[in-house]
Design a protein around this motif. Structure first.
Motif, PDB file in Angstrom:
ATOM      1  N   LEU A 134     -21.893  -4.271 -19.646  1.00  0.00           N
ATOM      2  CA  LEU A 134     -20.845  -3.715 -18.795  1.00  0.00           C
ATOM      3  C   LEU A 134     -21.091  -2.222 -18.652  1.00  0.00           C
ATOM      4  N   VAL A 135     -21.436  -1.794 -17.456  1.00  0.00           N
ATOM      5  CA  VAL A 135     -21.788  -0.392 -17.225  1.00  0.00           C
ATOM      6  C   VAL A 135     -20.633   0.321 -16.541  1.00  0.00           C
ATOM      7  N   TYR A 203     -21.071   0.011 -21.967  1.00  0.00           N
ATOM      8  CA  TYR A 203     -22.002   1.141 -22.067  1.00  0.00           C
ATOM      9  C   TYR A 203     -21.760   2.107 -20.913  1.00  0.00           C
ATOM     10  N   ALA A 204     -21.721   3.409 -21.239  1.00  0.00           N
ATOM     11  CA  ALA A 204     -21.521   4.441 -20.218  1.00  0.00           C
ATOM     12  C   ALA A 204     -22.698   5.415 -20.258  1.00  0.00           C
ATOM     13  N   ALA A 229     -31.484   4.190 -20.233  1.00  0.00           N
ATOM     14  CA  ALA A 229     -31.291   3.075 -21.162  1.00  0.00           C
ATOM     15  C   ALA A 229     -30.791   1.807 -20.490  1.00  0.00           C
ATOM     16  N   THR A 230     -30.008   1.922 -19.419  1.00  0.00           N
ATOM     17  CA  THR A 230     -29.515   0.711 -18.754  1.00  0.00           C
ATOM     18  C   THR A 230     -30.685  -0.167 -18.321  1.00  0.00           C
ATOM     19  N   LEU A 266     -31.724  -5.945 -11.026  1.00  0.00           N
ATOM     20  CA  LEU A 266     -31.826  -4.938 -12.088  1.00  0.00           C
ATOM     21  C   LEU A 266     -31.954  -5.676 -13.410  1.00  0.00           C
ATOM     22  N   PRO A 267     -33.072  -5.482 -14.126  1.00  0.00           N
ATOM     23  CA  PRO A 267     -34.035  -4.401 -13.948  1.00  0.00           C
ATOM     24  C   PRO A 267     -35.120  -4.733 -12.927  1.00  0.00           C
ATOM     25  N   SER A 268     -35.571  -3.696 -12.253  1.00  0.00           N
ATOM     26  CA  SER A 268     -36.739  -3.805 -11.398  1.00  0.00           C
ATOM     27  C   SER A 268     -37.937  -3.257 -12.182  1.00  0.00           C
TER      28      SER A 268
END
Length: 311
Positions: A134-135, A203-204, A229-230, A266-268
């Motif tokens: 969760l971003v 995560y922020a 990091a995401t 995502l992720p690419s």
């Protein structure tokens, strides 16, 4: 017994009784007393405290004004100044929400009005057996909304240790009271393992961490050092990346917690492109409730080589 992932629950040691920590313990006691008040009273207290903060001279006003001028150049000077004032008033709400999020009883938290949107996205990811990242962003009600969302979702979080041992002990115990786990910001291995097991992590990535893994990508059109990091968490864990936005409603109406559609692709193969995409997502969140975003943080402190300092 199988050890829970992440940082273990802290134990109380004699060193925490040192006289140098007594002011911090007094602060903890005050927060505990504040958190015992009814929600409507707390919101009123937050507005009164915010009115004081708005009028109190502080270097952080200049930081907020600089950030808002950079991020909202379309606003004239009067509108920018009004947004700065609104944000400083919101800091008063944030302080009250910290106390409630950390110290509030389960009964008090259950009484807070909250609307959930988009839970189906999380359920779909879990149905596939995948973890969820969760971003979100650093909004003033971050701590309280983490507790609110834990009523419906078993979440873990990442955190940075506090310098004061008394606050570190208190806050970590509080977070572990409602979170499934808490991971130190440097515990990459444990975090990835948790996500691989199907866990959900809040995560922020929107603060200037001055990390070697930063990329300079736009945030409101300004090159901002942003941790990648995401991208790496998603790549190493096969987790689904879902935007998580929360905002406070006027008065004592409570909060809206919204999970957006997964960020497909995502992720690419491009960590920098993925990081820029996450920044754009957080920008959209900020534009919905700009006064509730943490503008007093020096978001643009780290600059690309050859660029002049901002603050």
């Amino acid at each position: 017994m199988r050890r829970m992932p992440g940082t273990p629950r802290p134990t109380f040691t004699r060193s925490l009784l040192a006289p140098s920590l007594w002011p911090a313990w007094i602060g903890v006691g005050i927060m505990k007393l504040i958190a015992m008040l009814p929600f409507g009273v707390l919101m009123g207290m937050g507005r009164m405290l915010g009115a004081i903060i708005e009028r109190f001279p502080s270097p952080r006003r200049k930081v907020a004004a600089t950030n808002i001028a950079l991020c909202f150049p379309e606003l004239d000077s009067k509108a920018q100044a009004a947004l700065v004032d609104a944000h400083l008033r919101d800091i008063g709400m944030m302080l009250i929400e910290f106390a409630l999020g950390w110290m509030g009883s389960e009964r008090a938290i259950e009484k807070i009005p909250v609307m959930f949107e988009g839970l189906e996205h999380l359920e779909a990811a879990h149905a596939q057996g995948r973890g969820v990242l969760l971003v979100g962003g650093h909004f003033s009600h971050l701590e309280l909304c983490a507790r609110l969302v834990s009523q419906r979702i078993r979440i873990a979080g990442m955190y940075r240790r506090m310098d004061n041992p008394a606050f570190e002990w208190t806050v970590l115990r509080a977070r572990l009271g409602y979170a499934r786990a808490m991971f130190d910001k440097d515990d990459i291995r444990g975090t990835v393992k948790y996500l691989r097991s199907g866990g959900t992590l809040w995560y922020a990535p929107d603060q200037d961490m001055r990390s070697k893994d930063n990329a300079f990508v736009p945030f409101f059109g300004v090159k901002a050092a942003t941790i990648t990091a995401t991208h790496h968490f998603a790549r190493m864990s096969n987790a689904v990346v879902i935007p998580f936005f929360h905002r406070r409603l006027p008065g004592s109406q409570g909060y809206v917690l919204r999970l957006g559609a997964p960020l497909e692709g995502l992720p690419s193969a491009d960590a920098e492109a993925d990081t820029e995409r996450v920044n754009r997502c957080i920008e959209e969140m900020v534009r919905e409730a700009p006064e509730q975003y943490l503008w007093v943080h020096k978001r643009f402190k780290t600059r690309p080589e050859g660029y002049p300092p901002i603050y």
